[in-house]
Design a protein around this motif. Structure first.
Motif, short mmCIF file in Angstrom:
data_model
loop_
_atom_site.label_atom_id
_atom_site.label_comp_id
_atom_site.label_asym_id
_atom_site.label_seq_id
_atom_site.Cartn_x
_atom_site.Cartn_y
_atom_site.Cartn_z
N PRO A 74 49.48 71.48 70.90
CA PRO A 74 50.84 71.99 71.09
C PRO A 74 51.80 71.68 69.94
CG PRO A 74 50.33 70.23 72.67
CD PRO A 74 49.06 70.57 71.97
N TYR A 75 51.43 70.78 69.09
CA TYR A 75 52.30 70.41 67.97
C TYR A 75 51.78 70.99 66.66
CZ TYR A 75 48.81 66.83 68.87
OH TYR A 75 47.63 66.19 69.20
N ALA A 76 51.13 72.13 66.75
CA ALA A 76 50.62 72.80 65.55
C ALA A 76 51.08 74.26 65.55
CB ALA A 76 49.10 72.70 65.50
N THR A 77 50.67 75.00 64.53
CA THR A 77 51.08 76.40 64.43
C THR A 77 49.89 77.27 64.06
OG1 THR A 77 52.74 77.91 63.52
CG2 THR A 77 51.76 76.35 61.98
N GLY A 128 56.20 65.99 57.31
CA GLY A 128 55.84 64.89 58.20
C GLY A 128 55.79 65.36 59.63
N VAL A 129 56.34 64.57 60.52
CA VAL A 129 56.30 64.95 61.94
C VAL A 129 57.40 65.94 62.28
CG1 VAL A 129 55.32 62.74 62.65
CG2 VAL A 129 57.81 63.05 62.67
N GLY A 131 57.87 69.05 61.11
CA GLY A 131 57.32 70.38 61.33
C GLY A 131 55.97 70.28 62.01
N PRO A 132 55.46 71.39 62.48
CA PRO A 132 54.17 71.36 63.18
C PRO A 132 53.01 71.12 62.22
CG PRO A 132 54.95 73.63 62.91
CD PRO A 132 56.06 72.73 62.43
N LEU A 133 51.90 70.68 62.77
CA LEU A 133 50.65 70.62 62.01
C LEU A 133 50.15 72.04 61.74
CD1 LEU A 133 48.49 67.81 63.69
CD2 LEU A 133 50.14 67.62 61.82
#
Lengths: 347, 347, 347, 347
Positions: A74-77, A128-129, A131-133
Motif C-alpha cells: 500500500p505504500y508503493a506506486t 525517503g519515506v 513518497g511511495p516506494l
C-alpha cells in the motif's frame, strides 16, 4: 455493424456446449473439482510454466487488481500508461485492492516507452519515506488505443523494470489478439520476456466471463487465493468457470477466435486506408481508432453502425471525430464491408 | 448421496436453456441490455417494491459485503451472529469492503435473539469516539445451523434495530428455502418486516452464480453501483447473469427448486427422528445438523455418503459427531432414503 | 545559514511558556479541557466563523488527509497540483485515509490554473461507473514552489469547483505566510472565497507540532472526529496541543512569526535579483526557488549554507542548479546577508 | 482526588525542561537529528537489544496499530482480550491500519489464559481461504482491568503463539508500571519472553505524548517507517518527541514515575481492603477496579472525587457500582487518603 466492444458479442457456441457438459451431477466447490484442476494443468502447459500458480476470475478488473495487490504494497506506486484500463476504467479498484497504493502515469500514449518509464521510476523513491516506494510496472497488451507492442518493445519495458528490481504485470484482456498478431506463443509473450504475472483474457474473446491469471512465481499463490476470496471473487460453482476455459483451450479456440477478430481488424484498416481515412492505431489487432469528418460519423451512425467516439463526444461542426471500432470474434466480413461502404458514401 | 453443499449440485436445465437463448447477437454491456433491464423490473414486481434499486452480482459474499459497505461506514460496527457467513466464511471481506469496520458478535447460536441483540447494540456507541458507531444489523435467513427464523422472530430483530435507528441487511443466500418453508412472499420476508437491503440468493438454489440485491431505499443505488465496479464485480457480459435470473423467475422456478430441496430436508429429518437420532436443527429447511455416534459416521462415509462434520473433524473414539447435511434441488428421494438406510444399519 | 525547511527551526519561546502554564494539575483528556474549548472558540473568532467545527491535529499530513477523507468517498478523485504535498510528500496517506480514492493531477506547475482545473474536472465522471466520481479540489497556499496565490487566483479556482458542485480543501501549512503576504484576514482567504475545509498550519511557523482544521460546514464534524480517532491522531493530553495554539493566537503571534519569515524571504529575493540571479518563485512569501551555477552551489554549501537542491540532486558539471531556500521565523537578517555574500563571491 | 485517568495529570517537570533544552537552533527533521538518534541508542541499551528498530510515535493507539499492521496481513486475524484497548478504545484503528484484518476475542477477562488462547487460535485457519489466517497475538500489560500479568503468565501466552508460529505484540501503554510491579527489566518483560514488538508507553506515565515502539526483528523496520508516514504520524519536528523520551530515560525517570503511581495504587488497595471493600483487580499496579454500594459512590462523587464507573453508568437503586480508579505519577498520598476517608464515612 456492431463495433462498440468485444464484450458485447455472443459467447462462442463451444463454450455453451462445455457448460452443458459440465452440468452433470455433483462436483466439489471452489476450484477443487476435477475440471478445474485439469484446466490449471492445461494452462500451465500452454504457457510452458509447470510451476506457475494459475487462477480463474470472472472479470478483467478482478484479474488486474488481484495481481497488482500481490505485487504492490500500500505504500508503493504502480507504473502504467495514462490511458491504462487500471487507471481509467476500474473506478479506483487498484487503489482499493492494494489498500491505497498510487498509480504513476508514464508518458502520454497507450504504449509506454522505455525512456519515459525509466524516468518515471527514477523519479520515485527519491524522497525517503515521504513518497511511495517503486512498485510494479503494469503493461497492457493490446494497449488501450489498439496498438500491439512488439516483443522487443515489451522486453525493453521489462528490462527497465528489471534494472530497478521491479515486478511486471501484463494486463492481457486481449492477450490472444496480440499473440495472434505477433505470431508468438503465450510463453514468448509472458515469462520468457520477463512478465511476472500475466492475465490471459477470455471475456473479450468469446467467453462468458473468465480470465486466467498466471503467476510465474508460485510463492505468491497463497496470497492471491486469500485476496480473491476476500474480494468476493471466488466462485463456489467453480466448474462453470473451468468449463469455459476448457472450451477456450480445446483445439486452441482462443487462437481461432482471436484470428477471426483480428482478420476483421485488418479488413477494416485496409478499407479505411484505401479511402484515405486517417487510421490512428499504428499496430492494430482487433481495435482500430481512426478519424473521420464529423458529418461522416453522423451519416454512418444514422445508418445503424454502433461504435464509440473518443474524448470529444459532442464535438463542434465538422471537426474531425476520433472513433474506436472493436471487432469481436463473431463479426462477419459483410458487417465490415457494409460499414466501409457507408463511410465511402459519406466521404 | 451428496449432501456436502447446495452449491455442489448441477444448475437447473432451464438456466442453461436461458443462457443459450440469451446468446444471440450483440447486446450492450454492463447491465444496459434489454434482458437485464427486464430482470430488474421483474424482481421489483416479485418483491412488490417498484422503487427498489436492484443489482445482480456473481457471489453471495459479493452480495453481502457490497450491501454492508453501503450501510456501514468504516468507523462503525455490524451486528451479527458469531456463526454468520460474513463472520466465518468471507475471509475478512466485510472488513475489506467497508474500509475497516468491525463485526460485533451477538449471542452464541445461529439465530440471534432480540434481547441479546439489544444488549449488544446498547453496549456500543457508549465510549464517544473511542469505540465504533453502531452500524447495521445483519440477519441470515436460513441461518447457518439450518434454522429458519419465523416472521415474528425476524420482526423482533428488526424492531430492535429500529429502536436504535439502525438499518437491516438480510443475507438471503437461502432466501427461497426460507420463504417456501414459511409459506410467505418475498415482500413479507423483507421490506414488510423492516429489511433495508435483501439478498435474494440464486447460486445455492440452482443457478450458476447469481445473487440479486434489493435495496429498498433507492438513495443508496449510486453508491452500490460504484462499489460494485471498484470491487471488480461488474460483469461486462451482464446479459448472462440476467438470463440466469430470468430463468429463476420464469414460472417461479426459484420456488419450485427450493420446494424440492426442502422436501428432501423434511424426508431426512423425519427419517432421522424416526430412528431416534438427535436432530440439532430445530426449524429446518434444506440444511440439517444432527448428531450420530462416530462409528455410524464412519460406516456411512465409507459407504459413500458425502457431507461435512462440524467443529470436531477429528473427534476421539465414539464420541458423538455433529454432521451437516445439505439437500440441493437436484437431490433424489432415493439418495435420502439410501442414506437413511445406511444410518439405520449402522446404528 | 539554515534554509533547509521551516520545520527545522526552534519553537517560539511563547509556545514553551504556554506549555509550562498549561502543565498545572489535572485536566480532562481528548479535547474536553477548558483550554481546548477556549482555543476552538478563539479560532472561530479569528476566522469569523462561529459555526465552524474546529480540530487540532499534530501534523500537516494529518490535517490534509483527514480533511480529504471527509470530502472524498473512496470511489472519487481529488484534483490537485502534480507537486502538491498530498501527491508528493505524504506516502499515499490520502489514498489510505480516503479508503482508496485517486488523485488527478492538474497542469504542471505549483499553482493550478482555472482552465486546466476545469479541463481536468470535465474529463472525469464521463465514463459512468468505470471511472471515479469527481471529488474535492485541493489547493495549497503557499504553493509548493513557493508561490502565493492571489485572492483572485484562489477565487477563480473555487469558482470552477462550484461550477461542478465540488468542495474545496485548502492545504494551509503556510497559511500565515500567505495571509501576511497578501495582507488579508483568515476569513478572506478561506470561507469568504469558497473554501470548505481550511488547514491553519502552525508547525512550520513556530509551533512544536499543531495544525488547526476549520470545517465551515459543521455537518462534517462527527465524521472528522471519528476519522481522527481511528487514524490514531487524537491526543489524550490534548491540552498541550491547545496550549501551543493558544500561544499562537495570543497577540497574533502567528502573524508576527510569519511576518518575520516573509521579511527574510524578501531580503533573500531582493539580494539575489540584485546580483542577477534567476529567481524562479514569482510570488514568494518565505520559500524561494532560484537557479545558480552549480559551482556557486558547491562553494556556498562548502561554506556552510544548508538547503536542498531540487529535482536534480546529482547534476553534471556546471549546469544550473535549482535550489530551494526556506526562511523560518527565527532566521536572522545576518544569516541571509551572509548567504547573499557567499553567493556574490562565488558568482 | 482525581482518579479519572493517568493521561489527565500534568507532565513531569523534567520533560518540560528537556523540551526547553532541545529548543536551541536548527535541527534536521523527521528523526535525523542528534537527539533522536541518541534516544534510539539509549532505548536499545535499556532493552538490551542492540539490533532493534526503534521508533517514537505520539499516541498509544498509533504505537499499537502500526505494530499490528506490520505483523498482520489484511486477510488474517489478531488474537486479543475482549476488553483490549485495540478492541474497545481505538475506533476500528486496527482494522483501518491493517487494511481490514479482524480481531478474534479470547476469553472473557482482561488477562488471556493460555488454554483459551490456544483454543481460539486452533479454531482459526481451519476453513481454507474462507476464514482468515492466524495473525499476531496481542497482549496488554498492564491489562485493561488493572491486572499485571506475571512473567510466567506472559511466557505461557507467548509459548502458545510460538506453537503456532505467530508473532507477539505487547501493548505496553503502562509498561513501566508493570515492570516496576514485577521488579523486572524491560528486556525481561519483552524479547526475553518472546515478545516481537513492544510498546514502551510514556504518555500515561508523565510524558506529553510519546510512545516508543521496539521491533526486535529489524527486518520490519522499513515497513514500519513507511506505515508511520502514510498514517500521518511522522513528526517533522521530531526532536521534541525525542526530548521527552530522553528525559524519560534520564536517571530512569520512567521507573521513578511509575513507582510513585504504583505506590498510590497500593495505598488505595490496602485502604479499601481494610474497609472490607471488594477490590476486583487481583494484581494491581496503578489501576484499581472495586465495587461499592451506589450510595457510597454518589456521596464520594458529590464530595469531589473524580473517576469513572464501569459498564453500568446508570445502575438502579443501591446496586453495587464498579469503579475504576487510576493513579498517576503526580497523585499525592493525601489525595488517596482523603478519598479513602470519604469512602469510609459513606459506608
Amino acid at each position: 455493424m456492431f463495433f462498440a466492444s468485444d464484450n458485447s458479442g455472443p459467447v462462442a457456441p463451444q463454450v455453451l456446449e462445455a457448460l452443458a457438459r459440465a452440468n452433470d451431477g455433483y462436483a466439489p466447490g471452489y476450484g477443487s473439482d476435477t475440471l478445474s484442476e485439469q484446466v490449471v494443468e492445461r494452462l500451465r502447459a500452454l504457457f510452458e510454466a509447470p510451476e506457475a500458480a494459475v487462477y480463474l476470475v470472472p472479470t478483467g478488473t478482478a484479474a488486474n487488481v488481484l495481481s497488482l495487490a500481490c505485487l504492490c504494497p500500500p505504500y508503493a506506486t504502480v507504473f502504467c500508461s495514462p490511458v491504462a484500463h487500471i487507471q481509467e476504467d476500474e473506478c479506483n479498484a487498484p487503489e482499493f485492492y492494494t489498500g491505497g497504493a498510487k498509480l504513476t502515469l508514464v508518458g502520454d500514449g497507450d504504449r509506454m516507452r522505455p525512456e519515459a518509464l525509466r524516468a518515471a521510476i527514477a523519479n520515485e523513491e527519491t524522497r525517503g519515506v515521504h513518497g511511495p516506494l517503486r512498485g510494479p510496472v503494469s503493461i497492457t497488451q493490446v494497449a488501450e488505443r489498439g496498438n500491439v507492442y512488439s516483443l522487443d518493445a515489451l522486453r525493453a519495458l521489462t528490462d527497465v523494470a528489471r534494472e530497478f528490481g521491479l515486478p511486471v504485470h501484463l494486463d492481457g484482456a486481449r492477450f490472444s489478439n496480440a499473440a495472434v498478431k505477433l505470431g508468438v506463443t503465450p510463453a514468448e509473450m509472458s515469462w520468457k520476456i520477463g512478465v511476472d504475472i500475466c492475465v490471459f483474457g477470455g471475456t473479450k474473446n468469446g467467453l462468458m466471463g473468465v480470465e486466467a491469471v498466471l503467476i510465474f512465481d508460485p510463492a505468491k499463490a497463497a496470497e492471491f487465493e486469500l485476496r480473491r476470496k476476500r474480494g468476493a471473487l471466488l466462485f463456489s460453482k467453480h466448474r462453470y468457470l473451468a468449463a469455459q476455459m476448457a472450451a477456450y483451450l480445446d483445439g486452441d479456440l482462443w487462437h481461432d477466435l482471436a484470428s477471426r477478430a483480428n482478420a476483421r481488424g485488418d479488413q477494416l484498416v485496409q478499407g479505411l486506408k484505401g479511402m484515405g481515412v486517417a487510421v490512428r492505431t499504428e499496430a492494430h489487432a482487433n481495435v482500430v481508432f481512426f478519424e473521420m469528418p464529423r458529418r461522416v460519423h453522423r451519416a454512418v451512425q444514422e445508418a445503424g453502425a454502433v461504435y464509440h467516439l473518443w474524448d470529444d463526444l459532442e464535438g463542434p461542426g465538422d471537426s474531425p471525430a476520433l472513433a474506436r471500432l472493436v471487432c469481436d470474434w463473431s463479426l462477419s466480413p459483410k458487417a465490415v464491408s457494409d460499414f466501409l461502404d457507408l463511410v465511402g458514401k459519406a466521404l
